[in-house]
Design an enzyme around this catalytic site. Structure first.
Site: not given
Length: 170
Positions: A60-62
């Site tokens: 999700g962060c990517t």
């Protein structure tokens, strides 16, 4: 896009609330993936986007970081500075930035002191286990250094675009 009106976490002796719009943004100095220090005060007179994300190179962060990367030219036309902030050190940020060609500063908040000042260092739970971590939260800080807008429990899809719209509206 449900927005919590008030959110807090326990720090033993008290609570640190998320910052409400209109509040002065706490001063910060953090280094990026290249070891360059960034002070919030260096960007006075410009809108600043601080997106707090849980961990470098997590799915999700990517996705979130790549969305900000892809919309960065539009943020630049509005003179807005964009920063990703997370725990882990500069080396981790450098690997993350290199792997996904992230061209904006990723700030290393290794001791989560800045995350605490912004109220995003919170108790989380996963598979029945509780732990402290960064809650995915974005702040838009206006040219005068005040919180203009806050997004809680960010859902990644369409988020960078929503933040860009808010910058355009300021």
């Amino acid at each position: 896009h449900g927005v919590e009106l008030y959110s807090e976490r326990s720090t033993g002796g008290g609570t640190v609330a998320l910052l409400e719009p209109g509040k002065k943004a706490p001063r910060i100095t953090l280094t990026d993936q290249a070891g360059k220090p960034h002070r919030l005060s260096d960007y006075a007179g410009r809108p600043v986007v601080l997106f707090f994300y849980p961990k470098d190179d997590a799915p999700g962060c990517t996705q979130e970081a790549c969305a900000f990367r892809d919309t960065l030219p539009q943020f630049k036309t509005k003179k807005a500075a964009v920063f990703g902030v997370s725990i882990l050190d500069e080396a981790s940020k450098r690997r993350f930035a290199d792997k996904f060609e992230l061209t904006f500063p990723l700030l290393a908040d290794a001791d989560h002191k800045v995350a605490e000042k912004y109220g995003v260092w919170q108790k989380k739970s996963l598979y029945g286990r509780s732990f402290m971590g960064i809650a995915r939260t974005t702040y838009l800080i206006d040219a005068s250094g005040k919180v203009a807008r806050r997004w809680d429990n960010v859902k990644v899809d369409g988020h960078a675009e929503a933040v860009l719209e808010a910058v355009e509206g300021h």
